[in-house]
Design an enzyme around this catalytic site. Structure first.
Site, PDB file in Angstrom:
ATOM      1  N   HIS A 275      11.450  20.548  -0.242  1.00 23.43           N
ATOM      2  CA  HIS A 275      10.180  21.159  -0.649  1.00 23.43           C
ATOM      3  C   HIS A 275       9.177  20.103  -1.106  1.00 23.43           C
ATOM      4  O   HIS A 275       9.548  19.056  -1.648  1.00 23.43           O
ATOM      5  CB  HIS A 275      10.422  22.156  -1.787  1.00 23.43           C
TER       6      HIS A 275
ATOM      7  N   ASP B 268       3.916  26.845  -0.559  1.00 25.15           N
ATOM      8  CA  ASP B 268       5.239  26.705  -1.199  1.00 25.15           C
ATOM      9  C   ASP B 268       5.091  26.074  -2.588  1.00 25.15           C
ATOM     10  O   ASP B 268       4.493  25.014  -2.735  1.00 25.15           O
ATOM     11  CB  ASP B 268       6.088  25.825  -0.268  1.00 25.15           C
TER      12      ASP B 268
END
Length: 558
Positions: A371, A200
């Protein structure tokens, strides 16, 4: 050593992103080895501003359709729209089993039910640590943390080596619900030897560590304690079940009832509470209609609209178009999210409108990201120790930012691969090279139509939006081609006709002259007549107005 050489002589693993690179959204990646394909995620993207009238954008899965005999299944990392939103559309054409964790399957089931597909698609709930064997692949689900429950990373075992796909993740040592990320398993995989890490990249530009979701609980508690005399309205992402849980916990502590507004919020909360991911104190939830039965300082409204979406509940409250709720002076309104890139203006407009109505708007320090930031990404790299770095999930600048992190950790350019959607990366222990490209693209969903709005239709809509349309109507006699009626001019979105009578009269004269020319030269072919009208009228309008409206001649024959 002999075993390793034998392994490398075999076919290579192909990694093919079919969407999700160079953008936030529409994540879908195919992994192919010989006669087996598995697909990770199947998300949608929301339309760009120039995609007029389009509701959703889904990936073009022509490659999967063309290789349908090889496709074994979809593995879904978590239940966000950019990872599951295209499933009901894609599975109409690529109907293979779906594997995901409990809450993710619960949300997918709700989508499939809405599209009348629930009985037609095979779904399997997978637990963390469980391995699924499909074709040449074995896939293991690994516990991670994210802004939605039940997020998973995937370890994909193939004859060419192990690939780790993080999905969207953060490292949260003190999650609100469930366990922390299984860092031990990442380390164990690293010891086995990992061929590639697809990680990610969303926060790859942000220094430091991502804060724990539990930090938000403290900020919310402060807001509740400081605003005991006002009604509290909190806008957040519907899918952030942990955030909703913390709001409900605060409401319970301070003796407030909770009303839920927004269809997606109602859906997710009912699914999460049903599956045991949300703990609701007795009688804490009330219907929106019942808010009037309680004093304002005894109520909390949890709503959608934290991104300024025009049709979301909070936006409708701000614009006085909500049927049940109006903003009152003294209301405390909390934005418990950060604007997604591109939504900043919409969010600011809503905040301004709410403040005009006398509300106290709080939009700072009531959110943490889902995130991983730079230090968390470094941690995963250090544990997994992959041979190759393949940044995923993010705009191009995010992918480049993660590539820089990999370089800091000692990776050279030969071991970092920034891919574009459609690239075919062939990878094994010896090399990782882009060897070709497959067809990818955007399929636009407009109402019930899927794929019937393409670039030409969008271009026409843009032209109509920018310069309007002029319709020229006339009637010709069959056979002779004699003009019986017209040509008449109708315009929409071009000029206000009542204030532009002389312009329209002159346009009529140009048309009359064009039709006289056609009659004098015995031009009866409809195509030629239409082209002459477009050319002559288009030239006149440009000369007079510097505009290019769409000109549409309509010829009727009697």
């Amino acid at each position: 050593m002999k075993k390793e050489k034998k392994l490398n002589k075999g076919p290579k693993l192909k990694i093919i992103p079919l969407g999700g690179l160079e953008q936030i959204g529409m994540n879908i990646t195919a992994f192919e080895y010989e006669d087996s394909i598995i697909v990770v995620d199947c998300g949608l993207a929301f339309p760009e501003n120039d995609m007029l009238g389009v509701d959703l954008v889904i990936p073009d899965v022509t490659y999967l359709k063309d290789n349908i005999d090889k496709v074994k299944g979809f593995f879904i990392t978590h239940g966000h729209e950019d990872h599951i939103g295209a499933i009901p559309y894609v599975l109409r054409e690529v109907n293979v089993p779906i594997y995901a964790t409990k809450l993710t399957i619960g949300i997918i089931d709700h989508k499939l039910e809405e599209h009348d597909l629930l009985g037609k698609v095979k779904r399997k709930v997978v637990k963390y640590g469980q391995h699924i064997n499909l074709g040449c692949f074995r896939v293991e689900f690994i516990k991670t943390n994210h802004s939605i429950q039940d997020a998973a990373a995937l370890a994909i075992y193939s004859p060419a080596g192990i690939v780790v796909h993080t999905g969207d993740f953060k490292v949260d040592y003190t999650p609100v619900f469930g366990d922390a990320i299984d860092l031990q398993r990442f380390g164990e995989l690293g010891k086995k030897g990992v061929l590639a890490l697809l990680c990610d990249s969303t926060n790859a530009e942000r220094p430091g560590f991502t804060q724990s979701e539990s930090v938000v609980g403290k900020a919310l508690d402060n807001i509740f304690s400081e605003h005991k005399d006002s009604r509290i309205i909190i806008a957040t992402f519907a899918s952030n079940v942990d955030r909703v849980q913390q709001i409900i916990n605060c409401a319970h502590t301070y003796g407030r009832k909770v009303a839920i507004e927004g269809r997606s919020m109602v859906n997710i909360i009912s699914i999460a509470s049903e599956l045991g991911y949300l703990s609701l104190p007795d009688n804490i939830l009330i219907e929106t209609d019942s808010l009037k039965n309680y004093p304002d300082n005894r109520t909390v409204i949890i709503t959608t609209g934290s991104q300024g979406e025009s049709m979301a509940a909070l936006s409708r409250m701000a614009m006085d178009t909500h049927r049940k709720l109006t903003i009152k002076p003294g209301d405390t309104i909390v934005f418990s999210s950060n604007p997604i890139p591109g939504n900043e203006k919409s969010v600011t407009d809503i905040i301004n409108e709410l403040m005009r109505k006398g509300a106290d708007v709080i939009f700072q320090d009531v959110h943490v990201s889902g995130h991983a930031c730079i230090e968390d990404i470094k941690l995963i790299y250090s544990l997994v120790n992959p041979k190759y770095s393949i940044p995923v999930h993010g705009e191009y600048k995010h992918l480049v930012a993660q590539a820089k992190i990999a370089k800091e950790l000692g990776y050279d350019n030969d071991h970092i691969r920034i891919l574009s959607s459609g690239d075919v990366l062939e990878i094994d222990e010896e090399s990782a090279k882009v060897t070709g490209k497959v067809h990818v693209g955007n399929v636009m969903v407009d109402g019930l139509g899927v794929g019937d709005v393409g670039n030409i239709v969008i271009r026409d809509r843009q032209k109509l939006a920018e310069d309007g349309i002029i319709i020229v109507v006339m009637t010709l006699e069959r056979g002779s081609g004699q003009l019986l009626a017209g040509p008449d001019i109708v315009s929409r979105g071009f000029v206000y006709v009542r204030n532009s009578e002389s312009l329209m009269d002159d346009a009529q004269s140009v048309l009359n002259a064009t039709m006289e020319y056609c009659q004098d030269h015995n031009i009866t072919d409809w195509g030629k007549i239409k082209n002459l009208i477009k050319d002559d009228l288009g030239d006149f309008v440009w000369k007079e107005t510097q505009r290019h409206p769409m000109i549409m001649p309509i010829i009727m024959e009697v």
